[in-house]
Design a protein around this motif. Structure first.
Motif, PDB file in Angstrom:
ATOM      1  N   LYS A  43      69.159  13.808 -21.632  1.00  0.00           N
ATOM      2  CA  LYS A  43      70.232  14.262 -20.750  1.00  0.00           C
ATOM      3  C   LYS A  43      71.420  13.317 -20.818  1.00  0.00           C
ATOM      4  CE  LYS A  43      67.600  16.697 -17.267  1.00  0.00           C
ATOM      5  NZ  LYS A  43      67.355  16.880 -15.852  1.00  0.00           N
ATOM      6  N   TYR A  44      72.578  13.885 -20.464  1.00  0.00           N
ATOM      7  CA  TYR A  44      73.797  13.111 -20.300  1.00  0.00           C
ATOM      8  C   TYR A  44      74.051  12.910 -18.808  1.00  0.00           C
ATOM      9  CZ  TYR A  44      74.995  13.817 -25.193  1.00  0.00           C
ATOM     10  OH  TYR A  44      74.998  13.807 -26.559  1.00  0.00           O
ATOM     11  N   TYR A  45      74.739  11.809 -18.501  1.00  0.00           N
ATOM     12  CA  TYR A  45      75.173  11.539 -17.131  1.00  0.00           C
ATOM     13  C   TYR A  45      76.650  11.149 -17.201  1.00  0.00           C
ATOM     14  CZ  TYR A  45      75.772   9.490 -12.550  1.00  0.00           C
ATOM     15  OH  TYR A  45      76.235   9.218 -11.285  1.00  0.00           O
ATOM     16  N   GLU A  91      86.203  12.649 -14.645  1.00  0.00           N
ATOM     17  CA  GLU A  91      84.773  12.799 -14.330  1.00  0.00           C
ATOM     18  C   GLU A  91      84.484  14.223 -13.863  1.00  0.00           C
ATOM     19  OE1 GLU A  91      81.437  11.244 -11.085  1.00  0.00           O
ATOM     20  OE2 GLU A  91      83.471  10.438 -11.001  1.00  0.00           O
ATOM     21  N   TYR A  92      85.253  14.730 -12.917  1.00  0.00           N
ATOM     22  CA  TYR A  92      85.027  16.075 -12.378  1.00  0.00           C
ATOM     23  C   TYR A  92      85.280  17.155 -13.423  1.00  0.00           C
ATOM     24  CZ  TYR A  92      84.552  14.088  -7.702  1.00  0.00           C
ATOM     25  OH  TYR A  92      84.133  13.377  -6.604  1.00  0.00           O
ATOM     26  N   LYS A  93      86.296  16.952 -14.259  1.00  0.00           N
ATOM     27  CA  LYS A  93      86.578  17.922 -15.318  1.00  0.00           C
ATOM     28  C   LYS A  93      85.381  18.041 -16.256  1.00  0.00           C
ATOM     29  CE  LYS A  93      89.457  18.734 -19.352  1.00  0.00           C
ATOM     30  NZ  LYS A  93      90.471  18.190 -20.239  1.00  0.00           N
ATOM     31  N   LEU A  94      84.826  16.901 -16.668  1.00  0.00           N
ATOM     32  CA  LEU A  94      83.679  16.913 -17.574  1.00  0.00           C
ATOM     33  C   LEU A  94      82.447  17.529 -16.910  1.00  0.00           C
ATOM     34  CD1 LEU A  94      84.129  13.410 -19.231  1.00  0.00           C
ATOM     35  CD2 LEU A  94      84.569  15.657 -20.275  1.00  0.00           C
ATOM     36  N   LYS A  95      82.223  17.196 -15.645  1.00  0.00           N
ATOM     37  CA  LYS A  95      81.073  17.762 -14.925  1.00  0.00           C
ATOM     38  C   LYS A  95      81.232  19.266 -14.750  1.00  0.00           C
ATOM     39  CE  LYS A  95      79.522  13.695 -12.417  1.00  0.00           C
ATOM     40  NZ  LYS A  95      79.362  13.038 -11.107  1.00  0.00           N
ATOM     41  N   LYS A  96      82.443  19.714 -14.535  1.00  0.00           N
ATOM     42  CA  LYS A  96      82.712  21.136 -14.316  1.00  0.00           C
ATOM     43  C   LYS A  96      82.427  21.971 -15.568  1.00  0.00           C
ATOM     44  CE  LYS A  96      86.436  24.125 -12.690  1.00  0.00           C
ATOM     45  NZ  LYS A  96      87.833  24.171 -12.275  1.00  0.00           N
ATOM     46  N   ARG A 100      76.630  21.167 -22.678  1.00  0.00           N
ATOM     47  CA  ARG A 100      76.190  20.047 -23.503  1.00  0.00           C
ATOM     48  C   ARG A 100      76.988  20.014 -24.814  1.00  0.00           C
ATOM     49  NH1 ARG A 100      70.835  17.376 -23.760  1.00  0.00           N
ATOM     50  NH2 ARG A 100      70.836  16.204 -25.695  1.00  0.00           N
ATOM     51  N   LYS A 101      77.223  21.185 -25.409  1.00  0.00           N
ATOM     52  CA  LYS A 101      77.981  21.244 -26.667  1.00  0.00           C
ATOM     53  C   LYS A 101      79.394  20.699 -26.479  1.00  0.00           C
ATOM     54  CE  LYS A 101      75.672  24.836 -29.230  1.00  0.00           C
ATOM     55  NZ  LYS A 101      75.834  26.011 -30.072  1.00  0.00           N
ATOM     56  N   TYR A 102      80.043  21.078 -25.371  1.00  0.00           N
ATOM     57  CA  TYR A 102      81.389  20.571 -25.107  1.00  0.00           C
ATOM     58  C   TYR A 102      81.351  19.059 -24.916  1.00  0.00           C
ATOM     59  CZ  TYR A 102      85.804  19.434 -22.969  1.00  0.00           C
ATOM     60  OH  TYR A 102      87.013  18.833 -22.698  1.00  0.00           O
ATOM     61  N   LEU A 103      80.379  18.563 -24.162  1.00  0.00           N
ATOM     62  CA  LEU A 103      80.270  17.129 -23.905  1.00  0.00           C
ATOM     63  C   LEU A 103      80.071  16.357 -25.213  1.00  0.00           C
ATOM     64  CD1 LEU A 103      80.472  15.478 -21.367  1.00  0.00           C
ATOM     65  CD2 LEU A 103      77.996  15.584 -21.153  1.00  0.00           C
ATOM     66  N   GLU A 104      79.214  16.854 -26.087  1.00  0.00           N
ATOM     67  CA  GLU A 104      78.977  16.197 -27.372  1.00  0.00           C
ATOM     68  C   GLU A 104      80.244  16.256 -28.251  1.00  0.00           C
ATOM     69  OE1 GLU A 104      75.357  18.153 -28.555  1.00  0.00           O
ATOM     70  OE2 GLU A 104      74.154  16.705 -27.427  1.00  0.00           O
TER      71      GLU A 104
END
Length: 110
Positions: A43-45, A91-96, A100-104
């Motif tokens: 998981k990512y945090y 932080e909120y933009k990424l959490k929103k 997982r593909k977008y985060l990577e």
């Protein structure tokens, strides 16, 4: 070294600051948005802080309820901001995004 293998290359002296957080651009204060990854939990945090070294230590010493099951955590991304509000916005933009593909993609291309 808690940051070995991470993508972070910053001066350690910037992380020894304690005390009140300043919303405006205080010359001696920085804020960070960061992304951690746990191979244990797969998981990512995503978080934000004024002291990245302290915060990573807290995550890896199980002081954070939301990350204690994923120890060890590896720092994958960090971005420095002058304003606390800007770090929180990212932080909120990424959490929103909840992807997982977008985060990577973001970690690779940011």
């Amino acid at each position: 070294n808690i940051l070995s293998g991470s993508l972070l290359t910053l001066s350690a002296s910037r992380f020894n600051r304690e005390g009140p957080r300043f919303e405006s651009g205080h010359p001696d204060m920085s804020f960070y948005t960061y992304i951690l990854f746990s191979q244990t939990a797969n998981k990512y945090y995503i978080g934000s802080t004024s002291n990245i070294v302290r915060r990573l230590n807290e995550h890896n010493s199980k002081q954070s309820a939301s990350t204690k099951a994923g120890v060890p955590w590896k720092l994958m991304f960090t971005k420095e901001f002058v304003l606390k509000s800007d770090a929180i916005k990212l932080e909120y933009k990424l959490k929103k995004m909840k992807s997982r593909k977008y985060l990577e993609w973001f970690i690779t291309n940011a």
